[in-house]
Design a protein around this motif. Structure first.
Motif, PDB file in Angstrom:
ATOM      1  N   LEU A   4       0.854  -1.188   0.000  1.00 57.36           N
ATOM      2  CA  LEU A   4       0.000   0.000   0.000  1.00 57.36           C
ATOM      3  C   LEU A   4       0.884   1.229   0.000  1.00 57.36           C
ATOM      4  O   LEU A   4       1.837   1.317   0.766  1.00 57.36           O
ATOM      5  CB  LEU A   4      -0.902   0.015   1.242  1.00 57.36           C
ATOM      6  CG  LEU A   4      -1.833  -1.178   1.447  1.00 57.36           C
ATOM      7  CD1 LEU A   4      -2.552  -1.066   2.782  1.00 57.36           C
ATOM      8  CD2 LEU A   4      -2.838  -1.284   0.323  1.00 57.36           C
ATOM      9  N   LEU A   5       0.556   2.169  -0.879  1.00 57.37           N
ATOM     10  CA  LEU A   5       1.275   3.441  -0.855  1.00 57.37           C
ATOM     11  C   LEU A   5       0.324   4.568  -1.178  1.00 57.37           C
ATOM     12  O   LEU A   5      -0.628   4.397  -1.945  1.00 57.37           O
ATOM     13  CB  LEU A   5       2.454   3.446  -1.827  1.00 57.37           C
ATOM     14  CG  LEU A   5       2.195   3.423  -3.332  1.00 57.37           C
ATOM     15  CD1 LEU A   5       3.370   4.056  -4.076  1.00 57.37           C
ATOM     16  CD2 LEU A   5       1.980   2.010  -3.839  1.00 57.37           C
ATOM     17  N   PHE A   6       0.578   5.703  -0.569  1.00 49.53           N
ATOM     18  CA  PHE A   6      -0.226   6.892  -0.821  1.00 49.53           C
ATOM     19  C   PHE A   6       0.625   7.902  -1.556  1.00 49.53           C
ATOM     20  O   PHE A   6       1.748   8.207  -1.146  1.00 49.53           O
ATOM     21  CB  PHE A   6      -0.721   7.514   0.496  1.00 49.53           C
ATOM     22  CG  PHE A   6      -1.555   8.753   0.284  1.00 49.53           C
ATOM     23  CD1 PHE A   6      -2.860   8.652  -0.151  1.00 49.53           C
ATOM     24  CD2 PHE A   6      -1.015  10.013   0.495  1.00 49.53           C
ATOM     25  CE1 PHE A   6      -3.637   9.786  -0.361  1.00 49.53           C
ATOM     26  CE2 PHE A   6      -1.779  11.157   0.288  1.00 49.53           C
ATOM     27  CZ  PHE A   6      -3.092  11.037  -0.136  1.00 49.53           C
ATOM     28  N   ILE A   7       0.093   8.403  -2.672  1.00 51.27           N
ATOM     29  CA  ILE A   7       0.791   9.446  -3.433  1.00 51.27           C
ATOM     30  C   ILE A   7      -0.049  10.717  -3.398  1.00 51.27           C
ATOM     31  O   ILE A   7      -1.281  10.672  -3.371  1.00 51.27           O
ATOM     32  CB  ILE A   7       1.051   9.016  -4.895  1.00 51.27           C
ATOM     33  CG1 ILE A   7      -0.260   8.706  -5.631  1.00 51.27           C
ATOM     34  CG2 ILE A   7       1.970   7.805  -4.931  1.00 51.27           C
ATOM     35  CD1 ILE A   7      -0.074   8.399  -7.112  1.00 51.27           C
ATOM     36  N   ASP A   8       0.628  11.862  -3.353  1.00 47.94           N
ATOM     37  CA  ASP A   8      -0.091  13.125  -3.330  1.00 47.94           C
ATOM     38  C   ASP A   8      -0.540  13.514  -4.736  1.00 47.94           C
ATOM     39  O   ASP A   8      -0.370  12.747  -5.692  1.00 47.94           O
ATOM     40  CB  ASP A   8       0.748  14.220  -2.680  1.00 47.94           C
ATOM     41  CG  ASP A   8       2.051  14.498  -3.435  1.00 47.94           C
ATOM     42  OD1 ASP A   8       2.156  14.149  -4.632  1.00 47.94           O
ATOM     43  OD2 ASP A   8       2.975  15.060  -2.819  1.00 47.94           O
ATOM     44  N   ALA A   9      -1.118  14.699  -4.864  1.00 43.12           N
ATOM     45  CA  ALA A   9      -1.674  15.131  -6.144  1.00 43.12           C
ATOM     46  C   ALA A   9      -0.614  15.257  -7.222  1.00 43.12           C
ATOM     47  O   ALA A   9      -0.922  15.207  -8.424  1.00 43.12           O
ATOM     48  CB  ALA A   9      -2.411  16.459  -5.967  1.00 43.12           C
ATOM     49  N   GLU A  10       0.653  15.393  -6.835  1.00 39.45           N
ATOM     50  CA  GLU A  10       1.741  15.495  -7.811  1.00 39.45           C
ATOM     51  C   GLU A  10       2.334  14.127  -8.141  1.00 39.45           C
ATOM     52  O   GLU A  10       3.301  14.032  -8.906  1.00 39.45           O
ATOM     53  CB  GLU A  10       2.847  16.412  -7.278  1.00 39.45           C
ATOM     54  CG  GLU A  10       2.515  17.911  -7.339  1.00 39.45           C
ATOM     55  CD  GLU A  10       1.463  18.287  -6.325  1.00 39.45           C
ATOM     56  OE1 GLU A  10       1.554  17.823  -5.170  1.00 39.45           O
ATOM     57  OE2 GLU A  10       0.524  19.025  -6.697  1.00 39.45           O
ATOM     58  N   VAL A  38       9.497  10.437  -3.333  1.00 37.79           N
ATOM     59  CA  VAL A  38       9.959  10.063  -4.679  1.00 37.79           C
ATOM     60  C   VAL A  38       8.743   9.936  -5.588  1.00 37.79           C
ATOM     61  O   VAL A  38       7.734   9.346  -5.187  1.00 37.79           O
ATOM     62  CB  VAL A  38      10.723   8.719  -4.635  1.00 37.79           C
ATOM     63  CG1 VAL A  38      11.024   8.223  -6.044  1.00 37.79           C
ATOM     64  CG2 VAL A  38      12.003   8.872  -3.827  1.00 37.79           C
ATOM     65  N   PRO A  39       8.783  10.480  -6.823  1.00 38.59           N
ATOM     66  CA  PRO A  39       7.662  10.290  -7.758  1.00 38.59           C
ATOM     67  C   PRO A  39       7.441   8.808  -8.022  1.00 38.59           C
ATOM     68  O   PRO A  39       8.394   8.072  -8.274  1.00 38.59           O
ATOM     69  CB  PRO A  39       8.133  11.016  -9.024  1.00 38.59           C
ATOM     70  CG  PRO A  39       9.136  12.015  -8.542  1.00 38.59           C
ATOM     71  CD  PRO A  39       9.832  11.346  -7.378  1.00 38.59           C
ATOM     72  N   VAL A  40       6.194   8.369  -7.949  1.00 40.80           N
ATOM     73  CA  VAL A  40       5.913   6.948  -8.117  1.00 40.80           C
ATOM     74  C   VAL A  40       6.334   6.451  -9.497  1.00 40.80           C
ATOM     75  O   VAL A  40       6.719   5.285  -9.664  1.00 40.80           O
ATOM     76  CB  VAL A  40       4.416   6.659  -7.855  1.00 40.80           C
ATOM     77  CG1 VAL A  40       3.535   7.273  -8.942  1.00 40.80           C
ATOM     78  CG2 VAL A  40       4.164   5.167  -7.722  1.00 40.80           C
ATOM     79  N   LEU A  41       6.320   7.340 -10.498  1.00 36.49           N
ATOM     80  CA  LEU A  41       6.707   6.931 -11.844  1.00 36.49           C
ATOM     81  C   LEU A  41       8.188   6.587 -11.941  1.00 36.49           C
ATOM     82  O   LEU A  41       8.610   5.914 -12.883  1.00 36.49           O
ATOM     83  CB  LEU A  41       6.356   8.026 -12.865  1.00 36.49           C
ATOM     84  CG  LEU A  41       4.860   8.227 -13.140  1.00 36.49           C
ATOM     85  CD1 LEU A  41       4.644   9.351 -14.139  1.00 36.49           C
ATOM     86  CD2 LEU A  41       4.206   6.941 -13.632  1.00 36.49           C
ATOM     87  N   ASP A  42       8.976   7.024 -10.943  1.00 35.25           N
ATOM     88  CA  ASP A  42      10.395   6.647 -10.935  1.00 35.25           C
ATOM     89  C   ASP A  42      10.577   5.153 -10.698  1.00 35.25           C
ATOM     90  O   ASP A  42      11.658   4.607 -10.978  1.00 35.25           O
ATOM     91  CB  ASP A  42      11.152   7.427  -9.854  1.00 35.25           C
ATOM     92  CG  ASP A  42      11.398   8.873 -10.252  1.00 35.25           C
ATOM     93  OD1 ASP A  42      10.937   9.270 -11.344  1.00 35.25           O
ATOM     94  OD2 ASP A  42      12.046   9.603  -9.477  1.00 35.25           O
ATOM     95  N   TRP A 100      -4.525   6.325  -3.132  1.00 31.64           N
ATOM     96  CA  TRP A 100      -3.971   5.099  -2.583  1.00 31.64           C
ATOM     97  C   TRP A 100      -3.771   4.106  -3.701  1.00 31.64           C
ATOM     98  O   TRP A 100      -4.666   3.905  -4.529  1.00 31.64           O
ATOM     99  CB  TRP A 100      -4.911   4.487  -1.531  1.00 31.64           C
ATOM    100  CG  TRP A 100      -4.788   5.090  -0.169  1.00 31.64           C
ATOM    101  CD1 TRP A 100      -5.645   5.955   0.423  1.00 31.64           C
ATOM    102  CD2 TRP A 100      -3.742   4.835   0.779  1.00 31.64           C
ATOM    103  NE1 TRP A 100      -5.196   6.283   1.679  1.00 31.64           N
ATOM    104  CE2 TRP A 100      -4.038   5.609   1.930  1.00 31.64           C
ATOM    105  CE3 TRP A 100      -2.587   4.052   0.775  1.00 31.64           C
ATOM    106  CZ2 TRP A 100      -3.222   5.616   3.053  1.00 31.64           C
ATOM    107  CZ3 TRP A 100      -1.775   4.052   1.893  1.00 31.64           C
ATOM    108  CH2 TRP A 100      -2.096   4.822   3.022  1.00 31.64           C
ATOM    109  N   LEU A 101      -2.606   3.472  -3.744  1.00 28.57           N
ATOM    110  CA  LEU A 101      -2.320   2.420  -4.717  1.00 28.57           C
ATOM    111  C   LEU A 101      -2.134   1.104  -3.956  1.00 28.57           C
ATOM    112  O   LEU A 101      -1.421   1.051  -2.947  1.00 28.57           O
ATOM    113  CB  LEU A 101      -1.050   2.733  -5.512  1.00 28.57           C
ATOM    114  CG  LEU A 101      -1.036   4.037  -6.327  1.00 28.57           C
ATOM    115  CD1 LEU A 101       0.278   4.163  -7.076  1.00 28.57           C
ATOM    116  CD2 LEU A 101      -2.205   4.092  -7.288  1.00 28.57           C
TER     117      LEU A 101
END
Length: 256
Positions: free
Chosen positions: A149-155, A179-183, A242-243
């Motif tokens: 589980l990970l939470f990413i902000d609007a960015e 860290v940007p999730v796309l990384d 949330w992912l």
């Protein structure tokens, strides 16, 4: 029922205050003429709010407030000050008081007008306690979930992860936070993943499960399935997502 503890060294005043406050059928009032007596009540009972005079012999209301907070009690605390005692009131607020009540010319009758403040302070505290317990329960669920589980902000920046996500990716928490999730996504998957998350953001819905590769911190790749859900702020605006990450090489299943 709201249970109130009122502390003042003037016993005659306490009798009147108790009578006035208990004219509200939702209020139950205990009174104490000293801080020592009040602390004894706190050991025996649970209260929804404390109202304490500042000027008392031996131990004043501000010291009482500090003792209550040192006991890790977040109970709403109202301190009464004399007219023109703004410095004392400010010190009380800085020490953890929730409100200060200035003793006015109305005397005990001012407590009739104070009923709404009591209700507001108690309602706020009950909501905060409820949200804390819910957050604690959710954190426990996150900790025991076998899915990542990970939470990413609007960015799209990672703000929070659970232990299973770190195990799946082979990362340490301090290496993935902020860290940007796309990384963590291989280049050939970046555009598709970004588009999927953008569409989800615009639809304000939960996503269907989709598969992607993740780059583990060890450098190898792993095939995962991803589900996502938008999180909204109090105005209904998306503030993050949330992912849910499932390791598809793990055949033992998941509790989520």
């Amino acid at each position: 029922m709201i249970r109130i503890l009122v502390v003042d060294d003037l016993e005659a005043l306490l009798d009147v205050v108790k009578y006035i406050l208990e004219s509200n059928p939702d209020f139950s009032v205990d009174t104490a003429t000293s801080v020592d007596q009040a602390l004894g009540f706190l050991e025996e009972h649970e209260y929804d709010i404390i109202i304490s005079d500042y000027y008392m012999p031996e131990v004043n209301g501000l010291e009482f407030l500090k003792q209550v907070r040192s006991m890790n009690l977040s109970i709403p605390f109202v301190i009464q000050t004399g007219h023109g005692d703004e410095i004392t009131a400010l010190e009380a607020l800085q020490s953890g008081a929730d409100f200060f009540l200035e003793k006015g010319s109305e005397g005990p009758l001012q407590y009739l007008a104070f009923t709404q403040i009591i209700n507001l302070l108690v309602s706020r505290h009950r909501l905060e306690t409820k949200f804390y317990l819910m957050a604690h329960a959710l954190q426990e669920i996150c900790d025991v979930s076998r899915d990542g589980l990970l939470f990413i902000d609007a960015e799209g920046t990672i703000q929070n992860v659970n232990a299973s996500f770190l195990e799946i990716t082979g990362c340490q928490e301090d290496t993935v936070k902020e860290v940007p999730v796309l990384d963590l996504i291989p280049d050939e998957w970046k555009d598709g993943t970004s588009l999927s998350l953008k569409r989800l953001d615009e639809s304000n819905a939960a996503s269907e499960e989709f598969r992607r590769e993740f780059i583990r911190c060890t450098g190898d790749r792993i095939l995962v399935s991803i589900r996502a859900r938008i999180v909204h702020d109090e105005f209904g605006k998306p503030e993050g997502m949330w992912l849910i990450i499932r390791d598809l090489s793990d055949s033992s299943g998941s509790c989520v």
